[in-house]
Design an enzyme around this catalytic site. Structure first.
Site, PDB file in Angstrom:
ATOM      1  N   ASP A  12     -45.205  92.930 -27.082  1.00 19.34           N
ATOM      2  CA  ASP A  12     -45.683  94.184 -27.272  1.00 19.34           C
ATOM      3  C   ASP A  12     -44.834  94.644 -28.619  1.00 19.34           C
ATOM      4  O   ASP A  12     -43.718  95.014 -28.513  1.00 19.34           O
ATOM      5  CB  ASP A  12     -45.325  95.197 -26.147  1.00 19.34           C
ATOM      6  N   ILE A  13     -45.743  94.558 -29.751  1.00 19.45           N
ATOM      7  CA  ILE A  13     -44.980  95.020 -31.064  1.00 19.45           C
ATOM      8  C   ILE A  13     -44.948  96.433 -31.220  1.00 19.45           C
ATOM      9  O   ILE A  13     -45.996  96.787 -31.541  1.00 19.45           O
ATOM     10  CB  ILE A  13     -45.345  94.328 -31.978  1.00 19.45           C
ATOM     11  N   GLY A  14     -43.808  97.130 -30.945  1.00 24.79           N
ATOM     12  CA  GLY A  14     -43.933  98.773 -31.184  1.00 24.79           C
ATOM     13  C   GLY A  14     -43.229  99.022 -32.341  1.00 24.79           C
ATOM     14  O   GLY A  14     -42.628  98.394 -32.981  1.00 24.79           O
ATOM     15  N   SER A  17     -39.168  99.137 -30.923  1.00 22.79           N
ATOM     16  CA  SER A  17     -38.792  97.667 -30.632  1.00 22.79           C
ATOM     17  C   SER A  17     -39.836  96.913 -30.293  1.00 22.79           C
ATOM     18  O   SER A  17     -41.039  97.544 -30.144  1.00 22.79           O
ATOM     19  CB  SER A  17     -37.943  98.065 -29.306  1.00 22.79           C
ATOM     20  N   ASP A 111     -51.534  99.377 -27.028  1.00 22.66           N
ATOM     21  CA  ASP A 111     -50.413  99.901 -26.470  1.00 22.66           C
ATOM     22  C   ASP A 111     -50.968 100.980 -25.357  1.00 22.66           C
ATOM     23  O   ASP A 111     -50.805 100.573 -24.219  1.00 22.66           O
ATOM     24  CB  ASP A 111     -48.842 100.312 -26.872  1.00 22.66           C
ATOM     25  N   VAL A 112     -51.597 101.930 -25.862  1.00 23.13           N
ATOM     26  CA  VAL A 112     -52.164 102.972 -25.068  1.00 23.13           C
ATOM     27  C   VAL A 112     -53.413 102.397 -24.318  1.00 23.13           C
ATOM     28  O   VAL A 112     -53.468 102.709 -22.737  1.00 23.13           O
ATOM     29  CB  VAL A 112     -52.618 104.213 -25.948  1.00 23.13           C
ATOM     30  N   THR A 187     -23.602 123.523 -26.847  1.00 21.12           N
ATOM     31  CA  THR A 187     -24.564 123.040 -28.013  1.00 21.12           C
ATOM     32  C   THR A 187     -25.292 121.848 -27.598  1.00 21.12           C
ATOM     33  O   THR A 187     -26.360 121.763 -27.412  1.00 21.12           O
ATOM     34  CB  THR A 187     -24.017 122.906 -29.337  1.00 21.12           C
TER      35      THR A 187
END
EC number: 2.7.1.33
Length: 262
Positions: A12-14, A17, A111-112, A187
């Site tokens: 899975d090339i995102g 990563s 991917d979706v 903060t």
């Protein structure tokens, strides 16, 4: 690892990563990642393969949202395993138990698409909302009866966090973590709260709204590399599956309908 064992390698090339999953006996036996770099060289990727993949595979399926890297991986996989990988995408023909395009075909990231296919094919569910918290936060709905219904895309937690750091002069970088309170008094604590509660309310809000819109029940599945910090805040029933995307890629790769031309 036994080099004689035949396996399926899913990639899975995102944008942030690249995930690698080795499937044996329908289970993920290896799951590792490398950082995405648009300037990745052939030698760098080959060295990564040589270090981590001491086995043979009979199939390689790839989902990629970074097309510039596709050729490098195609060449390395052929050089390393002597096979040509199959790239999955939303616009190919697949033999599935449901029609993903029942509501009409439209442009969708691979991917979706893989997430939504896995949500229906791997679970005995009729209507599913899938939230994926990665580089982007994608929230898409799918129905076994009607196919992919559509969804929302927002920036992911780390994108929002880094954008705030880049634009707030006095804000120094610190480790993000699950907030302990909605209203914090420091903060860093307030930033953590704002960072993760926005996704809690977004996901839960969409979940409740689509049930009203479609007048039916939906199951919620959460995945993604940044999801673990959000899970303790979610107050509706959900399924968490870190491997959902690679499972979907594998299903699609094994379901591609090949058309032969005479």
């Amino acid at each position: 690892m036994n080099k004689s064992l035949l396996s399926e390698l899913i990639i899975d090339i995102g944008n942030t990563s690249i995930a690698f999953a080795l499937f044996e006996d329908n289970k993920v036996n290896l799951f590792i990642k490398m950082k995405t770099n648009l300037m990745l060289s052939y030698d760098e990727v080959y060295s990564f393969f040589k270090e981590n993949f001491d086995f043979n595979v009979n199939q390689v399926f790839i989902s990629s949202v970074v097309p510039v890297l596709n050729k490098i991986f195609e060449n390395i996989i052929f050089s390393f395993f002597k096979i040509k990988p199959l790239f999955i995408s939303f616009d190919l023909n697949y033999d599935l138990t449901f029609n993903p395009y029942g509501s009409g075909k439209f442009l969708l990231g691979s991917d979706v698409f893989a997430n939504l296919v896995a949500a229906i094919e791997n679970y005995s569910l009729e209507n599913v909302l899938v939230a994926d918290l990665g580089t982007a936060c994608t929230i898409f709905a799918v129905s076994r009866q009607d196919g992919i219904l559509g969804g929302l895309i927002n920036s992911g937690p780390l994108i929002n966090f880094n954008s705030l750091l880049d634009n707030a002069y006095l804000l120094n970088k610190f480790p993000i973590s699950t907030p302990t309170n909605l209203l914090e008094r420091t903060t860093s604590g307030s930033v953590n709260s704002g960072l993760f509660y926005q996704y809690k309310y977004l996901i839960e809000g969409v979940y409740h709204d689509i049930k009203k819109i479609y007048k039916r029940g939906f199951n919620l599945i959460i995945t993604g590399g940044n999801a673990n910090l959000l899970l303790p805040l979610i107050e509706v029933e959900f399924i968490f599956n870190i491997h959902l995307t690679v499972e979907g890629i594998r299903i699609l790769g094994n379901s591609i309908v090949v058309k032969f031309v005479n």
